[in-house]
Scaffold this active site. Sequence first.
Site, mmCIF file in Angstrom:
data_model
loop_
_atom_site.group_PDB
_atom_site.id
_atom_site.type_symbol
_atom_site.label_atom_id
_atom_site.label_comp_id
_atom_site.label_asym_id
_atom_site.label_seq_id
_atom_site.Cartn_x
_atom_site.Cartn_y
_atom_site.Cartn_z
ATOM 1 N N HIS A 341 14.186 50.920 59.817
ATOM 2 C CA HIS A 341 14.898 49.797 59.193
ATOM 3 C C HIS A 341 14.960 50.032 57.679
ATOM 4 O O HIS A 341 13.939 50.239 57.018
ATOM 5 C CB HIS A 341 14.227 48.458 59.505
ATOM 6 C CG HIS A 341 15.099 47.321 59.078
ATOM 7 N ND1 HIS A 341 16.063 46.781 59.902
ATOM 8 C CD2 HIS A 341 15.221 46.687 57.897
ATOM 9 C CE1 HIS A 341 16.724 45.844 59.248
ATOM 10 N NE2 HIS A 341 16.231 45.769 58.022
ATOM 11 N N ALA A 342 16.161 49.999 57.127
ATOM 12 C CA ALA A 342 16.358 50.378 55.728
ATOM 13 C C ALA A 342 15.611 49.450 54.768
ATOM 14 O O ALA A 342 15.559 48.238 54.975
ATOM 15 C CB ALA A 342 17.848 50.356 55.395
ATOM 16 N N HIS A 371 23.807 48.171 49.422
ATOM 17 C CA HIS A 371 22.829 47.093 49.524
ATOM 18 C C HIS A 371 21.452 47.561 49.030
ATOM 19 O O HIS A 371 20.830 46.929 48.171
ATOM 20 C CB HIS A 371 22.738 46.613 50.982
ATOM 21 C CG HIS A 371 21.656 45.601 51.201
ATOM 22 N ND1 HIS A 371 21.877 44.245 51.100
ATOM 23 C CD2 HIS A 371 20.332 45.730 51.460
ATOM 24 C CE1 HIS A 371 20.751 43.592 51.304
ATOM 25 N NE2 HIS A 371 19.790 44.469 51.524
ATOM 26 N N GLU A 372 20.983 48.672 49.561
ATOM 27 C CA GLU A 372 19.633 49.146 49.203
ATOM 28 C C GLU A 372 19.545 49.519 47.725
ATOM 29 O O GLU A 372 18.573 49.203 47.051
ATOM 30 C CB GLU A 372 19.233 50.348 50.072
ATOM 31 C CG GLU A 372 19.053 50.022 51.543
ATOM 32 C CD GLU A 372 18.134 48.849 51.806
ATOM 33 O OE1 GLU A 372 17.191 48.628 51.018
ATOM 34 O OE2 GLU A 372 18.350 48.118 52.787
ATOM 35 N N HIS A 375 18.777 46.784 45.348
ATOM 36 C CA HIS A 375 17.349 46.461 45.174
ATOM 37 C C HIS A 375 16.737 47.359 44.097
ATOM 38 O O HIS A 375 15.997 46.901 43.227
ATOM 39 C CB HIS A 375 16.589 46.698 46.479
ATOM 40 C CG HIS A 375 16.870 45.711 47.571
ATOM 41 N ND1 HIS A 375 16.739 44.355 47.406
ATOM 42 C CD2 HIS A 375 17.242 45.881 48.868
ATOM 43 C CE1 HIS A 375 17.019 43.742 48.559
ATOM 44 N NE2 HIS A 375 17.340 44.641 49.462
ATOM 45 N N GLU A 399 18.578 40.284 47.598
ATOM 46 C CA GLU A 399 19.469 40.749 48.661
ATOM 47 C C GLU A 399 20.937 40.736 48.237
ATOM 48 O O GLU A 399 21.759 41.457 48.795
ATOM 49 C CB GLU A 399 19.286 39.884 49.910
ATOM 50 C CG GLU A 399 17.863 39.866 50.464
ATOM 51 C CD GLU A 399 17.325 41.246 50.792
ATOM 52 O OE1 GLU A 399 18.132 42.142 51.069
ATOM 53 O OE2 GLU A 399 16.097 41.433 50.740
ATOM 54 N N HIS A 500 12.747 41.857 61.369
ATOM 55 C CA HIS A 500 12.108 40.958 60.405
ATOM 56 C C HIS A 500 11.111 39.994 61.042
ATOM 57 O O HIS A 500 10.233 39.476 60.355
ATOM 58 C CB HIS A 500 13.167 40.185 59.624
ATOM 59 C CG HIS A 500 14.110 41.082 58.878
ATOM 60 N ND1 HIS A 500 15.014 41.898 59.516
ATOM 61 C CD2 HIS A 500 14.285 41.315 57.554
ATOM 62 C CE1 HIS A 500 15.701 42.595 58.625
ATOM 63 N NE2 HIS A 500 15.282 42.249 57.422
ATOM 64 N N TYR A 510 18.562 36.214 53.284
ATOM 65 C CA TYR A 510 19.872 36.804 53.583
ATOM 66 C C TYR A 510 20.942 35.730 53.697
ATOM 67 O O TYR A 510 22.085 35.933 53.307
ATOM 68 C CB TYR A 510 19.818 37.647 54.858
ATOM 69 C CG TYR A 510 18.794 38.741 54.788
ATOM 70 C CD1 TYR A 510 18.998 39.871 53.998
ATOM 71 C CD2 TYR A 510 17.594 38.649 55.484
ATOM 72 C CE1 TYR A 510 18.051 40.875 53.921
ATOM 73 C CE2 TYR A 510 16.630 39.649 55.416
ATOM 74 C CZ TYR A 510 16.856 40.760 54.643
ATOM 75 O OH TYR A 510 15.919 41.748 54.554
HETATM 76 O O1 X8Z Z 1 17.313 43.991 56.414
HETATM 77 C C1 X8Z Z 1 18.334 44.126 55.780
HETATM 78 C C2 X8Z Z 1 18.462 45.254 54.769
HETATM 79 C C3 X8Z Z 1 17.180 45.567 54.111
HETATM 80 S S1 X8Z Z 1 16.640 44.318 53.051
HETATM 81 C C4 X8Z Z 1 18.959 46.495 55.449
HETATM 82 N N1 X8Z Z 1 19.391 43.322 56.026
HETATM 83 C C5 X8Z Z 1 19.326 42.249 57.016
HETATM 84 C C6 X8Z Z 1 19.226 42.793 58.418
HETATM 85 O O2 X8Z Z 1 19.447 43.991 58.614
HETATM 86 O O3 X8Z Z 1 18.934 42.037 59.344
HETATM 87 C C7 X8Z Z 1 20.675 43.352 55.348
HETATM 88 C C8 X8Z Z 1 21.529 42.368 56.078
HETATM 89 C C9 X8Z Z 1 20.597 41.470 56.838
HETATM 90 ZN ZN ZN Z 2 17.789 44.106 51.381
#
Ligand code: X8Z
Ligand code: ZN
Length: 601
Positions: A341-342, A371-372, A375, A399, A500, A510
């Site tokens: 997960h990024a 997105h990354e 940060h 975010e 998450h 988010y």
């Molecule tokens: O988790 C993330 C990023 C890292 S902060 C890739 N996002 C959420 C997800 O993947 O559920 C970005 C969009 C929403």
């Molecule tokens: Zn993020």
Amino acid sequence: MRLHLLAAASAALLAATSAAAQTPASPPTPAEAKAFVDKAEADLAAFNEYAAKSSWVRATYITEDTQWLEARAGAQQNELATGFAKQAARYDGVAVDPVTARKLKLLKLYLVIPAPDRPGAANEVAQLASRLDSTYSTGKFSYKGKTLNLNDAEDILAHSRDPAELKAVWEGWHSIAPPMKDDYAKLTALANEGARGLGFKDTGALWRSNYDMDPDAFAAETDRLWKQVEPFYKNLHCYVRARLNAKYGDAVQPRTGPIRADLLGNMWAQAWGNIYDVVAPVGITSSYSLDDLLTKHGYEPVTMVKTGEGFYSSLGFAPLPKTFWERSQITRPRDREVVCHASAWDVDDKSDVRIKACFKANAEDFYTVHHELGHNYYQRAYSGQPYLFKGSANDGFHEAVGDFAGLSALTPTYLHQVGLLDQVPGDAEDIPFLLKMALDKIAFLPFGLMIDKWRWEVFSGQVDPAHYNEAWWKLRRQYQGLTPPGPRPADAFDPAAKYHIAASVPYMRYFLAYNYEFQFQRAACRQMGWKGPLHRCSVYDRKDVGEKLNAMLAMGQSKPWPEALQAFTGEKTTDASAVTEYFQPLNVWLIKQNKGEHCGW
Ligand code: X8Z
Ligand code: ZN
């Protein structure tokens, strides 16, 4: 906002008074409060580098040993921070300067999962947290005699149009979650005990206290924002459902009621852009697909990251350091287990910024690159702040920065400027473009909202472990209008099939970000004097926008978030009207397409 501070202060004051009754001592002075904060800040900063390096090693090389190391560092960090949070309460009511007052407040909110203040508890919390993240990240299941990991499953969800296959793969991935349920319930109970020890009602209340306002007022804010965009979401849902019904037939996707969650191109149905081909407007063609352009131009994951860096450089941000390229994990390593997960890291809180991801050269990851990196540029911008202010104005801001950059980076104008697209299409392609964007951005909103609605219910005890899954689907249906592809097994724990939840990362950030990014876009485009529609505006190469953005980023969390928002946008409240403004032509179009449909579910 005041109400909360006063309530917290008076509760803590009572505790201080009774302690004073046992050991008479004069109240602490402002100078003592400042000295305490300086010491806490120095100790936490020093420890953080150690904890971050331990976490990095575990996340990029999951073994029993690295989990042990991460848990050990995490436990020590939790104990250290809990101690400071408790001590901070001693200074409630002391007439300290505003900077010290804010730092005292942030000390109490420092931990996402605070451990109870008793021997062994911090260890248990850290072990559970590390194990949950690792179980999720190494999750695998069998399908047609092959072992699939999440990346494989996501590819099938994105590209397969066979409903039986989609259902099997969706169910396969969700089968990795039940073993996490006991750990999750234990961690929840421990976190609540820890949060109560710090004076919060439960962990949900602690999380909701991070927004410079009363926690209940914050919950009401999220509902207010949702009401602003809900009619639009319902229009999109209605249109997509009709197109899925046309493709798959009544037996797979009925024309009324909720949408089957596995048909939307994404494991969690949180972004639907992957099924653009299924829902594309009839009679209006889109002249390009970013997936195809990236392939055609031979983009590799690292090329996408370089392109992303170039975008930020065009705004005036300094290039990424050499160490970023040496230390980041950009693709999935072949020979070891990692957290795919990024995420973006600032390992030393100075200059050791990195990303960790398993990118592939596709449109979805092209966006995630921006997105990354957002940060990382935020982290660098506030690196001059004192340790406790090294953070975003609120977590939604962190975010939103990269997402804001992504809005420009996805415009055809920008894709043309960097040589990916030969010809910029005219207005005729606005609807296809906006539909693609809405499939990701509007579809996400109820998902962004319901995840923490579920966790708030779990933390408050309203939902017990026996009802985790039922409560989850109730919210999925209520907000997103979704249903699982078939009956769920009795032991299902579907929430933990989302990163998450397994990793205890708060999610309302988010939902906020998907509002802020459009506020940023509207403000920046106005600042540029842009006269066209918001969705065609690109801030690429605009140093003036970069300078103003940087001024907000450099504030870190030194000021309440409305001040940061104001610095960049001139606005002081979160406002979803920028979202509806951006998508306005699409909403009008959707309403037309939906004539005769029974929208809603
Ligand atoms: O988790 C993330 C990023 C890292 S902060 C890739 N996002 C959420 C997800 O993947 O559920 C970005 C969009 C929403
Ligand atoms: Zn993020």
